[in-house]
Write a protein that holds these residues in place. Structure first.
Motif, PDB file in Angstrom:
ATOM      1  N   GLN A   1       0.805  -1.223   0.000  1.00  0.00           N
ATOM      2  CA  GLN A   1       0.000   0.000   0.000  1.00  0.00           C
ATOM      3  C   GLN A   1       0.839   1.273   0.000  1.00  0.00           C
ATOM      4  OE1 GLN A   1      -1.905  -1.307   3.608  1.00  0.00           O
ATOM      5  NE2 GLN A   1      -3.898  -1.406   2.621  1.00  0.00           N
TER       6      GLN A   1
ATOM      7  N   GLU B   1      -1.030  -8.376  -9.019  1.00  0.00           N
ATOM      8  CA  GLU B   1      -1.206  -7.553 -10.213  1.00  0.00           C
ATOM      9  C   GLU B   1      -0.386  -6.261 -10.086  1.00  0.00           C
ATOM     10  OE1 GLU B   1      -5.188  -8.312 -12.041  1.00  0.00           O
ATOM     11  OE2 GLU B   1      -5.100  -6.126 -12.220  1.00  0.00           O
ATOM     12  N   ASN B   2      -0.482  -5.629  -8.910  1.00  0.00           N
ATOM     13  CA  ASN B   2       0.300  -4.406  -8.685  1.00  0.00           C
ATOM     14  C   ASN B   2       1.799  -4.693  -8.689  1.00  0.00           C
ATOM     15  OD1 ASN B   2      -1.802  -2.568  -8.465  1.00  0.00           O
ATOM     16  ND2 ASN B   2      -2.162  -3.098  -6.330  1.00  0.00           N
ATOM     17  N   TYR B   3       2.150  -5.880  -8.208  1.00  0.00           N
ATOM     18  CA  TYR B   3       3.560  -6.298  -8.147  1.00  0.00           C
ATOM     19  C   TYR B   3       4.134  -6.353  -9.570  1.00  0.00           C
ATOM     20  CZ  TYR B   3       7.373  -8.990  -5.842  1.00  0.00           C
ATOM     21  OH  TYR B   3       8.561  -9.411  -5.320  1.00  0.00           O
TER      22      TYR B   3
ATOM     23  N   PRO C   1       1.259   1.274  -4.185  1.00  0.00           N
ATOM     24  CA  PRO C   1       1.408  -0.166  -4.415  1.00  0.00           C
ATOM     25  C   PRO C   1       2.428  -0.500  -5.508  1.00  0.00           C
ATOM     26  CG  PRO C   1      -0.901   0.498  -4.474  1.00  0.00           C
ATOM     27  CD  PRO C   1      -0.096   1.762  -4.500  1.00  0.00           C
ATOM     28  N   GLY C   2       3.105  -1.622  -5.323  1.00  0.00           N
ATOM     29  CA  GLY C   2       3.932  -2.203  -6.384  1.00  0.00           C
ATOM     30  C   GLY C   2       5.356  -1.703  -6.485  1.00  0.00           C
TER      31      GLY C   2
ATOM     32  N   THR D   1      -1.889 -11.609 -15.765  1.00  0.00           N
ATOM     33  CA  THR D   1      -1.471 -10.217 -15.634  1.00  0.00           C
ATOM     34  C   THR D   1      -0.620  -9.804 -16.828  1.00  0.00           C
ATOM     35  OG1 THR D   1      -1.433 -10.578 -13.276  1.00  0.00           O
ATOM     36  CG2 THR D   1      -0.459  -8.537 -14.045  1.00  0.00           C
TER      37      THR D   1
ATOM     38  N   LEU E   1       2.937  -4.985 -12.230  1.00  0.00           N
ATOM     39  CA  LEU E   1       2.929  -3.633 -12.794  1.00  0.00           C
ATOM     40  C   LEU E   1       4.139  -2.841 -12.280  1.00  0.00           C
ATOM     41  CD1 LEU E   1       1.141  -1.735 -14.513  1.00  0.00           C
ATOM     42  CD2 LEU E   1       0.070  -0.969 -12.422  1.00  0.00           C
ATOM     43  N   GLY E   2       4.428  -3.019 -10.981  1.00  0.00           N
ATOM     44  CA  GLY E   2       5.575  -2.332 -10.367  1.00  0.00           C
ATOM     45  C   GLY E   2       6.894  -2.784 -10.974  1.00  0.00           C
TER      46      GLY E   2
ATOM     47  N   GLU F   1      -4.987  -8.782  -6.144  1.00  0.00           N
ATOM     48  CA  GLU F   1      -4.699  -7.359  -6.346  1.00  0.00           C
ATOM     49  C   GLU F   1      -3.202  -7.085  -6.149  1.00  0.00           C
ATOM     50  OE1 GLU F   1      -8.076  -5.034  -4.512  1.00  0.00           O
ATOM     51  OE2 GLU F   1      -6.297  -4.067  -3.664  1.00  0.00           O
ATOM     52  N   TYR F   2      -2.656  -7.700  -5.091  1.00  0.00           N
ATOM     53  CA  TYR F   2      -1.243  -7.466  -4.753  1.00  0.00           C
ATOM     54  C   TYR F   2      -0.327  -7.911  -5.896  1.00  0.00           C
ATOM     55  CZ  TYR F   2       3.293  -7.915  -2.442  1.00  0.00           C
ATOM     56  OH  TYR F   2       4.634  -7.821  -2.133  1.00  0.00           O
TER      57      TYR F   2
END
Ligand SMILES: CCCCCCCCCCCCCCCCCC(=O)SCCNC(=O)CCNC(=O)[C@H](O)C(C)(C)COP(=O)(O)OP(=O)(O)OC[C@H]1O[C@@H](n2cnc3c(N)ncnc32)[C@H](O)[C@@H]1OP(=O)(O)O
Ligand SMILES: NC(=O)C1=CN([C@@H]2O[C@H](COP(=O)(O)OP(=O)(O)OC[C@H]3O[C@@H](n4cnc5c(N)ncnc54)[C@H](OP(=O)(O)O)[C@@H]3O)[C@@H](O)[C@H]2O)C=CC1
Length: 564
Positions: free
Chosen positions: A237, A484-486, A241-242, A374, A488-489, A481-482
């Motif tokens: 968060q 996916e953000n990971y 995120p990410g 993803t 993306l990050g 969600e985590y």
């Protein structure tokens, strides 16, 4: 107002490893929640041609610190970079700097370590054990010190299955090892290393266990706590995120998979993927710093910060989350499913990826094999092949995947590079990648149970406001969600790829998929043709199929004519 945030106000904090992954997030959170802290001393060495100041400016100018600059505009003045090399005696800190550190420090967070699995025993002991001892010695001369927080790893006792929040003794005393490394030469050290590390999987985890013993032995009357995180992943968060900035642990694997280099991995699909977001670890570190200083527990408390016991996610789910066409059937993700077995056998008989010639079979085999969802939404630029992830816990199958999915395409690509007058490089790269993956295999084929009594106790001690601001309750984490953000990050902050390139990357993926189907269909037809030429039985089967199809079509034609 948060009690913990207020506690750090006006404090002088010493951080080792502040330029590392964990250290940066720790500094960010400290400045953001306690902008009135007095100073953060960081022990830094010059690196890659950069001076200390340049390194600090680079960190502060990064996206990670954008929010900090809003709440703490004079952040540059509050960081004091001190030249130090933890490999050297007294860390090579100047007398004046040492004097300032000894007289002013209130809290120490000791994060610095070598995290390389293949480091030499000499270097790993120097950094993870001797340097810890030396820092404790320094701490014992600090009159204003309130707490010393040592960062270890949940895997320091990974030779055990169930791990409690206690310090376990190592078979050989750290002091004996430190002393003997002083006079033994490197060749002898290499020889005795396997005997010393016994059932630890690598030098890193072994020396982290030794480091904990040193903390216990040298604690004197200091207020010390040990924190053991599992596999530290991207932010969940905070500050957003990410965020991630190195290729350790899962990060490198995500890149290698997203770029289509790594398409199979020896992993036990149901083993727990004990990833813990870095901001969660940092929140616990700050809460522990406060608790240790204020409540002064009688003994050194160990805190596990893991996800497996509270909100487990397994490697299958991880792979599946990042899959592009998931069947959603957990059972079909292992080679233990009948379809999986058949497909594996098919691979061996025909020698190419049969399932891709028959896309419907894909649903039944691809577990980890489901190509990453993803990556479909957020593809990486210029992939080598279409992302895919076959999970297998069988060594034989894993060898097969390595040959067919990794080495063979690398050799073919190198031939292409040679033919076009360029230098071949893919085989070398693939060998390094497979070596890296083999070092991580130990951790993705096992599950551990970590007790978390101290961590839960601490959570219950926090006020509702502190539980919100310094949240380390991973039960609230939504893995889909985590992850996916990971991913993306990893794309944004590690690969530094532009989001505007996504449509082009999607087009390239489509092209790669078409090439893949075309290649496999051609291979299938060639293999089939060769088989027909050599075997009467294959010819009979072929004629049977053809005549069956013909009769089937004729029947349909006849029945539709009758209806009309
Ligand atoms: C479908 C997706 C599903 C996702 C699931 C993924 C599953 C992943 C599972 C990860 C498990 C991790 C377990 C860790 C547990 C312990 C945690 C800790 O306490 S401690 C913290 C954990 N500590 C660690 O994680 C340290 C592990 N790393 C090491 O010890 C070393 O990097 C090394 C020995 C592996 C390679 O050394 P060496 O070859 O001498 O040299 P270099 O270091 O310079 O790198 C060379 C090349 O390797 C490349 N690359 C590097 N890392 C990775 C990676 N993870 N991966 C891939 N590639 C990687 C790198 O890009 C470079 O490529 P290139 O530039 O040549 O093109
Ligand atoms: N990442 C993970 O998955 C996990 C990490 N941990 C633990 O967390 C801690 C931090 O790890 P992480 O941030 O990921 O590691 P990083 O490799 O990102 O950072 C290591 C830090 O140690 C510093 N350091 C290394 N050698 C020296 C030296 N000789 N002198 C001065 N500083 C040095 C590095 O400085 P420099 O920038 O100059 O190299 C860097 O700041 C470690 O103790 C690790 O064991 C525990 C569990 C999991």
């Amino acid at each position: 107002m948060s009690t913990i945030a207020a506690f750090y106000g006006g404090k002088s904090i010493l951080i080792t490893g502040a330029t590392g992954f964990l250290g940066k997030v720790l500094m960010e959170k400290l400045f953001r929640t306690s902008p009135d802290l007095k100073v953060i001393y960081i022990l830094v060495r010059p690196k890659a041609g950069q001076t200390l100041q340049q390194r600090v400016f680079q960190i502060l100018d990064s996206k990670l610190f954008e929010k900090v600059k809003e709440v703490c505009p004079n952040v540059h003045e509050k960081i004091r970079a001190i030249y130090a090399d933890l490999n050297q005696n007294d860390f090579a800190i100047s007398k004046e700097d040492m004097q300032e550190l000894l007289s002013c420090t209130n809290i120490i967070f000791h994060c610095a370590a070598t995290v390389r699995f293949d480091d030499t025993l000499r270097h790993a002991v120097q950094l993870n054990v001797t340097a810890t001892r030396q820092l404790l010695l320094m701490a014992s001369q600090m009159p204003k010190l309130e707490a010393f927080i040592h960062i270890s790893t949940a895997y320091s006792n990974c030779n055990l299955k169930h791990i409690d929040e206690v310090i376990y003794p190592c078979p050989v005393e750290p002091k004996k090892i430190i002393d003997s490394l002083e006079w033994l030469d490197d060749a002898i050290i290499d020889e005795i290393t396997p005997k010393l590390i016994r059932d630890w999987p690598n030098i890193y985890t072994y020396t982290k266990a030794l480091g904990e013993m040193v903390v216990q032995q040298e604690s004197r009357n200091l207020n010390i706590a040990i924190i053991r995180p599992s596999i530290v992943g991207a932010t969940w968060q905070e500050p957003f995120p990410g965020w991630v900035d190195n290729i350790n642990g899962p990060n490198g694997i995500i890149i290698a998979t997203g770029k289509g280099f790594l398409r199979a991995i020896k992993a036990t699909p149901m083993a727990v993927a004990d990833v813990i977001p870095v901001d969660t670890v940092v929140n616990l570190m700050l809460a522990v710093g406060w608790y240790t200083a204020v409540h002064r527990p009688k003994s050194t408390l160990v805190y596990h910060i893991t996800s497996g016991n509270m909100n487990p996610c397994n490697w299958h789910k991880m792979g599946n989350t990042t899959s592009t066409h998931s069947s959603g059937k957990p059972w079909c993700h292992t080679e233990s499913s009948i379809a999986g077995q058949l497909d594996t056998v098919a691979h061996f008989i025909i020698g190419f990826e049969l399932k891709n010639a028959f896309p419907r079979m894909e649903n039944t085999w691809h577990a980890g094999v489901q190509v990453l969802a993803t990556f479909e939404k957020i593809p990486f630029e210029r992939p080598f092949r279409r992302p895919n992830a076959n999970f297998t816990s069988n060594s034989f199958t894993s060898q097969y995947w390595n040959a067919v999915s990794h080495r063979a395409p690398a050799i073919i690509y190198d031939c292409y590079l040679r033919l076009t007058g360029r230098k071949p490089r893919m085989t070398k790269l693939m060998n390094r990648l497979l070596r890296t993956v083999s070092m991580l295999e130990y951790f993705i084929n096992r599950s551990w149970e970590w007790s978390t009594y101290n961590t839960e106790m601490l959570m219950s001690e926090l006020s509702p406001e502190d539980q919100r601001v310094f949240n380390f309750d991973v039960r609230q984490l939504n893995w889909l969600e985590y992850i996916e953000n990971y991913v993306l990050g990893v794309k944004k902050y590690l690969l530094k790829e532009d989001m505007a390139g996504i449509p082009k990357a999607k087009q390239r993926l489509k092209r790669l998929r078409n090439i893949h189907y075309l290649f496999n269909t051609a291979l299938f037809l060639i293999a089939w043709r060769l088989l027909i030429a050599r075997s009467q039985m294959a010819r009979n089967v072929w004629f049977f199929i053809v005549s069956f199809c013909y009769k089937f079509l004729s029947y349909f034609r006849a029945s539709s004519t009758l209806k009309v």
